[in-house]
Design an enzyme around this catalytic site. Structure first.
Site, PDB file in Angstrom:
ATOM      1  N   THR A 189       0.836  -1.208   0.000  1.00 58.80           N
ATOM      2  CA  THR A 189       0.000   0.000   0.000  1.00 58.80           C
ATOM      3  C   THR A 189       0.868   1.254   0.000  1.00 58.80           C
ATOM      4  O   THR A 189       0.599   2.213  -0.724  1.00 58.80           O
ATOM      5  CB  THR A 189      -0.914  -0.005   1.244  1.00 58.80           C
ATOM      6  OG1 THR A 189      -1.765  -1.138   1.183  1.00 58.80           O
ATOM      7  CG2 THR A 189      -1.744   1.255   1.320  1.00 58.80           C
TER       8      THR A 189
ATOM      9  N   LYS B  23       7.345   7.642  24.217  1.00 55.45           N
ATOM     10  CA  LYS B  23       6.713   7.573  25.538  1.00 55.45           C
ATOM     11  C   LYS B  23       5.376   8.282  25.675  1.00 55.45           C
ATOM     12  O   LYS B  23       5.244   9.237  26.443  1.00 55.45           O
ATOM     13  CB  LYS B  23       7.676   8.106  26.602  1.00 55.45           C
ATOM     14  CG  LYS B  23       8.926   7.246  26.659  1.00 55.45           C
ATOM     15  CD  LYS B  23       9.909   7.750  27.670  1.00 55.45           C
ATOM     16  CE  LYS B  23      11.179   6.915  27.602  1.00 55.45           C
ATOM     17  NZ  LYS B  23      12.281   7.447  28.326  1.00 55.45           N
TER      18      LYS B  23
ATOM     19  N   ARG C 186      -1.539   4.650   8.078  1.00 56.56           N
ATOM     20  CA  ARG C 186      -1.871   3.252   8.329  1.00 56.56           C
ATOM     21  C   ARG C 186      -1.735   3.017   9.820  1.00 56.56           C
ATOM     22  O   ARG C 186      -0.678   3.313  10.394  1.00 56.56           O
ATOM     23  CB  ARG C 186      -0.888   2.349   7.587  1.00 56.56           C
ATOM     24  CG  ARG C 186      -1.051   0.883   7.881  1.00 56.56           C
ATOM     25  CD  ARG C 186      -2.160   0.303   7.026  1.00 56.56           C
ATOM     26  NE  ARG C 186      -2.140  -1.127   6.952  1.00 56.56           N
ATOM     27  CZ  ARG C 186      -2.540  -1.813   5.889  1.00 56.56           C
ATOM     28  NH1 ARG C 186      -2.962  -1.194   4.803  1.00 56.56           N
ATOM     29  NH2 ARG C 186      -2.541  -3.123   5.894  1.00 56.56           N
TER      30      ARG C 186
ATOM     31  N   HIS D  30     -10.317   0.283   4.688  1.00 54.09           N
ATOM     32  CA  HIS D  30      -9.154   0.500   3.830  1.00 54.09           C
ATOM     33  C   HIS D  30      -9.744   1.033   2.527  1.00 54.09           C
ATOM     34  O   HIS D  30      -9.759   0.337   1.519  1.00 54.09           O
ATOM     35  CB  HIS D  30      -8.427  -0.824   3.628  1.00 54.09           C
ATOM     36  CG  HIS D  30      -7.130  -0.718   2.886  1.00 54.09           C
ATOM     37  ND1 HIS D  30      -6.587   0.484   2.501  1.00 54.09           N
ATOM     38  CD2 HIS D  30      -6.285  -1.679   2.432  1.00 54.09           C
ATOM     39  CE1 HIS D  30      -5.455   0.248   1.855  1.00 54.09           C
ATOM     40  NE2 HIS D  30      -5.248  -1.047   1.798  1.00 54.09           N
TER      41      HIS D  30
END
Lengths: 307, 307, 307
Positions: C57, C86, C107, C135
């Site tokens: 993709t 973090k 994504r 998607h």
């Protein structure tokens, strides 16, 4: 391009694909491209598909493509195609990437992968190393470096050192040198990694003169080129033997003192301690120039494949 | 470029390399470049060589280069050069990448790595963080942000908060502020991470006025700039002490109520909870504008190094 | 762009955002862009922000952007933003990347991440897969492929095979087909992964005719499109049941013999053995053309978002 027509170059899978005429054309073009920036590949896309990391090779190809005005896309982690994607074949992957790019530079850990890719590809495949197989652009830039540094290849005495049994680059260079006239090769290596019978037979068949040695000092006095490679400790069963062998082929200031004034020292890099860092400042140390030559050589190749 | 001639800028290793005149030139150019796209670096190649991940810094540099019409090549995993490649020195790696690119942006986990790289480089090296050492472009964009937001730096009251002992950005900012007249610094931090004697001596030597505090509320009423950074739990031996310290320097709506109307809040990001998310909508919250300024600042730097 | 004004397209989060009129505009533009290289997005920057690998993709989007003259920056390892950094929120990351790029292709492994990103973004967000969510560009290219291959979508008999319960692409395609007139859908799947009640209700509400089957041979004789997907072994409690189910929906030369001459076989890829490799040479095997269509489709989308 004339070169393409001459050689019918469509993929670059093996250095054995190149004959002397094609090499002459390639090296001339690489020489002309050195240090230039152009737009001959403007709008063209190169994909770098690396199934194992090789930042050096990848960056060199990408730099070449960018200098010709082209674009780059790629991945440092191509194995996610096959493993994470649960079993897709290399052929299917290549078919798809052919839809994304105009040329694919492939690095794979399995011998034969590049040929396999080429068998289904609709764009040129460049083999950037297929495991224990070949790494043809490295061999081509090695030869190109000799020609640029010394003005010729015919008639040279080339000393090839280090791991000659498993070392891909050393073996490929020996084969390519057979295309030239009057070359003499000295193979310098510890017994456990001395050059194999396959290469010896290859040279004998072509009438190329060669000798075998275990100490660099035996041949360095008449060398035109010393091509050094790294010997891995793991090849030896006894550490002491490794230390002896390594010191017999190590290049340091004493070695350089015996090397003729116009000779050169090469290395495919990375170098660890098989060439002492003090050698770097010697003008005969050609290994960083050699690495730099990879960009111009790959520019010429990409142009021949795409322009 | 005048700036290059003025400052003789060849590498960007340390923020201490910059004097007020060079900063003035740099910030003026960065301001002019903000939001623009150009072609001044068309055909030039920047390599990003990151030995540890820092997507934020890398993308900011790459965006800057692309906006000037340049190209980018690089790796997020440069450690494969040295480790997978079995012991190549940083110097050898840099020598090679100099053949691929016109400028190298280097991130390394070891202090001094950027200076070491610059010692052999034939192209400019930009230090994008060398472990506990410096991250000069972060410091420059911090200072650039103050000037853009408040129109000046002379005479400001700057409150620097958080981890002042180990925090690279807070310490660098304090040093750079010494280049300006009449700046007053308030260091607000728990004792265990209060600013070290090295910085205090540096400021005293230059006659810069500063005071130490443990609670933000003691100084916020007169602040022009509050520069917040994150304090890590691991610095404390008792969790209760960490909780007390953190709440004393946390910025939330109550803190903002005490902050002067024209002051700004900065943070090098990423931010966790040391600035409450409700503060984001306050126009004095400058930290996202600060991050965005990194692109223009790096555009100006790249132009000074390459144009 | 007319398309943008027509549809007010600002982000691409869900395929359900597209109505028939917008699809018609999009597909017409994608068809016109196929195989072309242009400069309509010259100077624009696309960031690919991938929190999980999806080389396929990502490369398809990057190829699309480069073919329009744009630039690309990105990361294959965006999780270092949040974890190594973090605890930074996705919102903060997106705010920052908006300062670096003109469009962000995201994504993420978490459903809803793209919508969350869009809520704070100042540049367009394109959802390139949000975990079990959507998607949308895959669904759009699937539909685009049907139209290109067969000249229409109205009135077709579409056979959707494989994992219809969890398979994102199969479910999305079924929903999108509701925008067309007279489409008939046959769902062919083992019971454990037969299409869910949510999709069935969706189709009934819109008056779309559909039937359920467990063997491909029951419906293939009248199919215009066979859309195959992979069924994962893990969905079955007994291996024997998996083997039976798989063989009932596998596509091989026997299956192709029953398929009408003008029908096509599609697959979102990667394919393992649910389509036999001998089928690849059949002109009705459209799956590699389908993958290639992703580039043109994404070119059209990027142009609509940015031009």
């Amino acid at each position: 391009m004339v070169a393409v027509r001459l050689g019918g170059l469509d993929h670059v899978i093996s250095a054995s694909r190149f004959d002397r005429s094609l090499l002459t054309t390639l090296f001339a073009r690489a020489g002309a491209l050195e240090g230039t920036r152009g737009q001959s590949l403007h709008g063209r896309i190169m994909a770098t598909l690396f199934y194992e990391p090789s930042t050096r090779t990848r960056l060199s190809f990408e730099s070449a493509m960018l200098r010709l005005g082209g674009c780059v896309l790629g991945t440092e982690a191509a194995h996610v195609f096959s493993s994470a994607m649960k079993g897709e074949t290399l052929e299917d992957t290549i078919r798809m990437v052919c839809a994304y790019a105009d040329v694919i530079v492939l690095r794979h850990d399995r011998e034969g992968a590049a040929a396999q890719a080429a068998s289904v590809a609709t764009v040129p495949i460049v083999n950037a190393g297929d495991g224990p197989g070949e790494h043809p652009t490295q061999s081509l830039l090695d030869l190109f470096t000799i020609e640029r540094e010394l003005g010729r290849i015919d008639g040279l005495h080339v000393v090839i050192c280090g791991d000659l049994r498993f070392g891909r680059t050393a073996r490929s260079l020996a084969r390519l040198l057979c295309l030239y006239e009057g070359v003499r090769i000295s193979f310098v290596a510890p017994d456990v990694v001395q050059v194999g019978e396959d290469i010896r037979a290859f040279l004998r068949d072509r009438g190329v003169s060669f000798t075998l040695h275990s100490r660099l000092e035996e041949v360095i006095g008449t060398a035109d080129v010393v091509y050094q490679t790294r010997v891995q400790k793991e090849r030896f069963t006894k550490l002491a033997e490794f230390e002896v062998a390594r010191s017999a082929i190590r290049i340091d200031s004493a070695t350089m003192a015996r090397l003729p004034a116009r000779a050169i020292v090469m290395h495919p890099l990375p170098r660890v301690d098989e060439i002492d860092a003090v050698v770097d400042d010697d003008p005969r140390a050609a290994y960083f120039r050699q690495a730099a030559n990879g960009v111009a050589l790959r520019m010429a190749l990409l142009e021949m494949l795409l322009a």
